[in-house]
Design an enzyme around this catalytic site. Structure first.
Site, PDB file in Angstrom:
ATOM      1  N   ARG A 252      34.396  32.863  48.337  1.00  0.00           N
ATOM      2  CA  ARG A 252      34.671  34.246  47.921  1.00  0.00           C
ATOM      3  C   ARG A 252      33.531  34.781  47.067  1.00  0.00           C
ATOM      4  O   ARG A 252      33.179  34.203  46.043  1.00  0.00           O
ATOM      5  CB  ARG A 252      35.979  34.282  47.142  1.00  0.00           C
TER       6      ARG A 252
ATOM      7  N   ARG B 166      40.001  50.704  33.144  1.00  0.00           N
ATOM      8  CA  ARG B 166      39.569  49.981  31.951  1.00  0.00           C
ATOM      9  C   ARG B 166      39.397  50.919  30.759  1.00  0.00           C
ATOM     10  O   ARG B 166      39.187  52.124  30.924  1.00  0.00           O
ATOM     11  CB  ARG B 166      38.230  49.267  32.218  1.00  0.00           C
TER      12      ARG B 166
ATOM     13  N   LYS C  14      45.127  42.635  49.196  1.00  0.00           N
ATOM     14  CA  LYS C  14      45.479  41.961  47.948  1.00  0.00           C
ATOM     15  C   LYS C  14      46.720  42.639  47.369  1.00  0.00           C
ATOM     16  O   LYS C  14      46.681  43.814  47.005  1.00  0.00           O
ATOM     17  CB  LYS C  14      44.316  42.026  46.956  1.00  0.00           C
TER      18      LYS C  14
ATOM     19  N   THR D 128      44.965  33.155  41.711  1.00  0.00           N
ATOM     20  CA  THR D 128      44.965  33.465  40.274  1.00  0.00           C
ATOM     21  C   THR D 128      45.586  32.361  39.415  1.00  0.00           C
ATOM     22  O   THR D 128      46.762  32.049  39.540  1.00  0.00           O
ATOM     23  CB  THR D 128      45.671  34.797  39.954  1.00  0.00           C
TER      24      THR D 128
END
Length: 486
Positions: free
Chosen positions: A36, A77, A223, A281
């Protein structure tokens, strides 16, 4: 070939820890199947160098691996603090301001990168920062500012992400940066492109259109990391080539207690629609600094395998960890052990559903036969990889060898549970000799021996996509004398 005795595939993340070619080679040999490239970090040139290094080392050992490009998506963010971080106390007032200078954050306020956030939230909403470590309660919303009270304090540093509990943020899945990165992924000949934060099926459709417009043929991975994605999971799955259970942001949005059930649901739906699933994760997070995993991490990986995931993924463990090769080795042995306990054979397709095409009927018939006869291995002569994928949806301990002349098909199959790709060109071979030649290919790899029973699937028209229409049981060594000198 790489780890033909382990059915679950291992995805690893490239990063500084794998820039050393000696360590990268160890990770390849330890059983990594998919590499990845996380486009959230690093320049494209750096990713290109890493990908080239992976392919070179894999070719050196005759191992087929795939490249997965992971798009950043609309990561929402905060800005930066004057002193790089602040420490917030429970009960403190805090302001999120879209108009504040990006570097002017202090003890009382910080900038926002996402201009529409004040329109997406309302009074009494809960905002989670830094993967849920910091919790804000929204008390007032203005055109450009969100007034909050700190419910759970702690250290908050620069550029941390924000989620809204329950989801509902309007940010599009694909940013302008992602659109450019799709073109770069195609240029780098990526095998898979992962779309971050999709909300619905249209996000995946858009990514596919952009990928094809750039001349690519990569598989599109959705995802699942938004609450909205769970609400549209079936339609997203149907237009995707694979799913990723992205447990970081998903766990923040839906709450950590609901995450295990969501993981099981996503894997089940992926299997139902014949789509591979990656579970990702923090699977072996402590191995970033430790040489062995915790018992809880071992259970986590094993449970994902028992749930029926196709692949398990390592992130920081291989990207920035101290022991990437040990992390892959740990993942390998945990998967092997868990696979010994998946004894049940799932044949729900046969019991309940009509099939739509001949390929699927052959795949189901093959797996039913394999699970009720002493079959050593299955050979699938394939152009696109579809028949091996369909076979892999049914739980079985019998290995499936996908034989293809197409490098892209071989690499795509590295993600399919229990499928092992082998380069094999059947087009110049006499049709009467193909079964024997395919069997000899497995003997060359020391996979089968004289007397073993095999199942072989192929189409009458060799070299034509989507035409698998036959299954044959053969015994190694029992072939007629045919001149196949070609």
């Amino acid at each position: 070939m790489n780890d033909v005795n382990r059915r679950t595939k291992i995805v690893v993340t490239l990063g500084p820890s794998l820039d050393d070619p000696v360590m990268l080679e160890r990770v390849i040999l330890a059983g990594a199947c998919v590499f990845r490239a996380n486009f959230s970090h690093g320049a494209i040139k750096l990713h290109e160098e890493r990908i080239e290094k992976v392919r070179s080392l894999a070719d050196k050992h005759g191992i087929i691996v795939a490249i997965l490009v992971d798009l950043q998506g609309p990561k929402i963010r905060i800005g930066r603090f004057k002193d790089n971080k602040v420490h917030l106390q429970n009960g403190d007032s805090f302001l999120l301001d879209t108009q504040l200078d990006e570097n002017a954050g202090d003890q009382h306020q910080v900038a926002l990168s996402y201009q529409a956030l004040p329109q997406d939230v309302k009074v009494n909403d809960t905002l989670l920062l830094d993967d849920g470590r910091i919790v804000f309660h929204v008390t007032k919303v203005e055109a450009t500012r969100i007034h909050c009270v700190v419910e759970v304090g702690g250290e908050l540093s620069n550029n941390k992400g924000i989620n809204r509990l329950g989801g509902g943020l309007s940010a599009a899945a694909l940013t302008d940066r992602d659109r450019e990165h799709i073109k770069e992924a195609v240029r780098l000949n990526a095998d898979y492109i992962a779309v971050s934060f999709p909300r619905h099926a249209d996000d995946i459709k858009e990514a596919r259109i952009l990928m094809k417009a750039a001349g690519g043929h990569a598989g599109i991975i959705a995802k699942i990391e938004r609450a909205e994605a769970l609400q549209h999971i079936e339609s997203i799955t149907q237009v995707s080539d694979a799913l990723m259970v992205a447990r970081g942001d998903l766990g923040v949005e839906i709450g950590d207690a609901d995450l295990p059930a969501a993981q099981k649901k996503i894997i089940k739906i992926g299997n139902h629609f014949n789509k591979p699933v990656i579970t990702a994760t923090q699977m072996l997070e402590t191995m970033i600094k430790n040489t062995i995993p915790t018992r809880a991490e071992v259970s986590d990986v094993a449970n994902a395998v028992l749930d029926g995931t196709d692949a398990v993924m390592l992130s920081g463990e291989t990207a920035v960890g101290d022991y990437p090769d040990k992390a892959v080795a740990a993942m390998h042995r945990i998967c092997l052990s868990a696979e010994k306990h998946r004894h049940e054979v799932s044949m729900h397709h046969v019991k309940h559903n009509m099939v739509d095409d001949v390929d699927e009927a052959i795949a189901l018939a093959t797996m039913f036969t394999a699970n009720h006869l002493e079959i050593k291995a299955i050979i699938a002569l394939t152009e696109s990889g579809t028949t091996p994928l369909l076979m892999s949806r049914i739980n079985s301990h019998i290995p499936i060898y996908g034989l293809s002349r197409h490098a892209t098909t071989l690499r795509r199959m590295t993600l399919y549970r229990g499928v092992y790709p082998i380069l094999f060109d059947a087009t110049p071979i006499d049709r009467r000799a193909i079964n024997q030649r395919a069997t000899e290919e497995l003997m060359k790899h020391n996979i089968v021996n004289l007397g073993d029973l095999l199942l072989i699937t192929k189409g009458d028209l060799i070299g034509v996509h989507g035409r698998t229409n036959s299954m044959k049981i053969v015994r190694v060594g029992d072939f007629p004398n045919i001149n196949h000198s070609s």
